[in-house]
Design an enzyme around this catalytic site. Structure first.
Site, PDB file in Angstrom:
ATOM      1  N   SER A 242      -1.952 -48.105  46.427  1.00 28.19           N
ATOM      2  CA  SER A 242      -2.494 -48.418  47.747  1.00 28.19           C
ATOM      3  C   SER A 242      -3.446 -49.609  47.672  1.00 28.19           C
ATOM      4  O   SER A 242      -3.435 -50.485  48.542  1.00 28.19           O
ATOM      5  CB  SER A 242      -3.207 -47.189  48.323  1.00 28.19           C
ATOM      6  OG  SER A 242      -3.649 -47.432  49.635  1.00 28.19           O
TER       7      SER A 242
ATOM      8  N   SER B 119      -8.635 -44.448  49.178  1.00 30.48           N
ATOM      9  CA  SER B 119      -8.461 -43.037  48.813  1.00 30.48           C
ATOM     10  C   SER B 119      -8.544 -42.117  50.026  1.00 30.48           C
ATOM     11  O   SER B 119      -8.782 -40.925  49.886  1.00 30.48           O
ATOM     12  CB  SER B 119      -9.501 -42.629  47.768  1.00 30.48           C
ATOM     13  OG  SER B 119     -10.810 -42.885  48.227  1.00 30.48           O
TER      14      SER B 119
ATOM     15  N   HIS C 274     -18.796 -47.193  49.726  1.00 31.13           N
ATOM     16  CA  HIS C 274     -17.965 -47.121  48.522  1.00 31.13           C
ATOM     17  C   HIS C 274     -18.835 -47.075  47.263  1.00 31.13           C
ATOM     18  O   HIS C 274     -18.303 -47.085  46.152  1.00 31.13           O
ATOM     19  CB  HIS C 274     -17.031 -48.333  48.434  1.00 31.13           C
ATOM     20  CG  HIS C 274     -15.883 -48.309  49.398  1.00 31.13           C
ATOM     21  ND1 HIS C 274     -15.178 -47.159  49.696  1.00 31.13           N
ATOM     22  CD2 HIS C 274     -15.301 -49.312  50.117  1.00 31.13           C
ATOM     23  CE1 HIS C 274     -14.215 -47.457  50.566  1.00 31.13           C
ATOM     24  NE2 HIS C 274     -14.272 -48.737  50.836  1.00 31.13           N
TER      25      HIS C 274
END
EC number: 2.8.2.39
Length: 359
Positions: A198, A102, A168
């Site tokens: 992605s 992201s 994360h």
């Protein structure tokens, strides 16, 4: 940033693979035991804990496990447990948080350059700036992939202030470790459509050799069920979003699409949150613009260090840079998939105030 020294936690219990071999020997079996890369270095005790967790097919490893309410790999759980047990936050620490794919690499480059702009002038920078010789992931290390990987316990005492880390982890699993006053969290998220595409590309590029490629339809179904690293994605986003509304001085929330739309305005907002606002003189000198250009996707992608070297877990840096665009998802998702994901986003994020630009 200074490099931390590492020391490993002694493993008193044999590795899982050795435990399994001993069991087979007791049964009179002497054949070699197939062993996945993800099982390397895991103790019998840890493997027993894993066996008690819900699991699903993984994207780049055999399995993802449901741990503390989110999905992650075995080695990530090992690192997270070490981090949660041993990390001691300090006032002025900065933690960069994202769900994978992201804009993590971009956020690391931008934040590092803002915080260190008086040491490394981005306007006058030539090849002496650290970004020319180091990948952003080496400049801002991950808790779970670098510092505490494999259960290590790093010595962080030599790091200069403000110490800058990345993770994360969902907010709920990070919260207790960053409650000290002065610790700041910067969260960057991306629209769920582009994040999915992605993630699918990246995981197939770096997957274990023992795992077959995950097909787009398979990955999409897992994603919509929340089964993706550190997901469900909606819970990850909402955790930081709600905390940013509750404590804006503690958690700064950014959207990838907003950075793409107006990078300089958002860099100023970020610098102010970090309590290092740009001065009028810096703005006149073009410091903000220089940081934006130095850290741009196009510039980072063309640097030699990001073409041939490795950073995260020995994955090639070149896989970190694909397109860096908004709305690439339109080239991959079918109308029915768009409808399903749109309905899911509306259901999970509706009423929260969190919205995204998709094109």
């Amino acid at each position: 940033m200074a490099t931390s020294s590492m020391k490993s936690i002694p493993m008193a219990i044999p590795s899982f693979s050795m435990c399994h071999k001993l069991e087979l020997l007791k049964e009179g079996k002497t054949r070699d035991v197939p062993k996945a890369e993800e099982d390397e270095g895991l103790s019998c005790e840890f493997q027993e804990m894993l066996d008690s967790l819900p699991k699903e097919r993984g994207w780049r490893t055999r399995y993802l496990y449901l741990f503390q309410g989110f999905w992650c790999q075995a080695k990530e759980i090992q690192a997270i447990m070490s981090f949660q047990k041993h990390f001691q936050s300090l006032e002025n620490d900065v933690v960069l948080a994202t769900i994978p794919k992201s804009g993590t690499t971009w956020l690391k480059a931008l934040t590092f350059t803002i915080l260190n702009r008086h040491r490394f002038d981005p306007v006058a920078s030539s090849t002496n700036h650290p970004l020319f010789t180091s990948n952003p992931h080496d400049l801002v290390p991950f808790f779970e992939y670098k510092l505490y990987a494999n259960g290590d316990v790093p010595d962080l005492s030599g790091l200069a202030s403000p110490r800058t880390f990345a993770t994360h982890l969902p907010f709920g699993s990070l919260k207790e470790t960053i409650e000290k006053p002065g610790v700041k969290v910067v969260y960057l998220c991306r629209n769920p459509f582009d994040t999915f595409i992605s993630s699918w590309h990246y995981t197939n590029n770096i997957k274990s050799e023992s795992v077959s490629p995950v097909l787009l339809d398979q990955a999409f179904d897992l994603y919509c069920r929340g089964v993706i690293g550190f997901g469900p994605f909606w819970e990850h986003m909402l955790g930081y979003w709600r905390e940013s509304l509750k404590r804006p001085e503690k958690v700064f929330f950014l959207r990838y699409e907003d950075l793409k739309d107006d990078i300089e305005t958002n860099l100023k907002r970020l610098a102010t949150f970090l309590e290092l606002p740009f001065t009028e003189e810096e703005e006149r000198k073009g410091v903000v613009k220089a940081i934006a250009e130095l850290c741009s996707f196009e510039n980072l992608k063309k640097l030699e260090v990001n073409k041939s070297n490795k950073s995260i877990k020995n994955f090639e840096n070149r896989f970190l840079f694909r397109k860096g665009e908004v709305s690439d998802w339109v080239n991959y998702l079918s109308p029915s998939q768009v409808e399903r994901l749109s309905a899911l986003v509306d259901d999970k994020l509706g009423g929260s105030g969190l919205t995204f630009r998709l094109s």
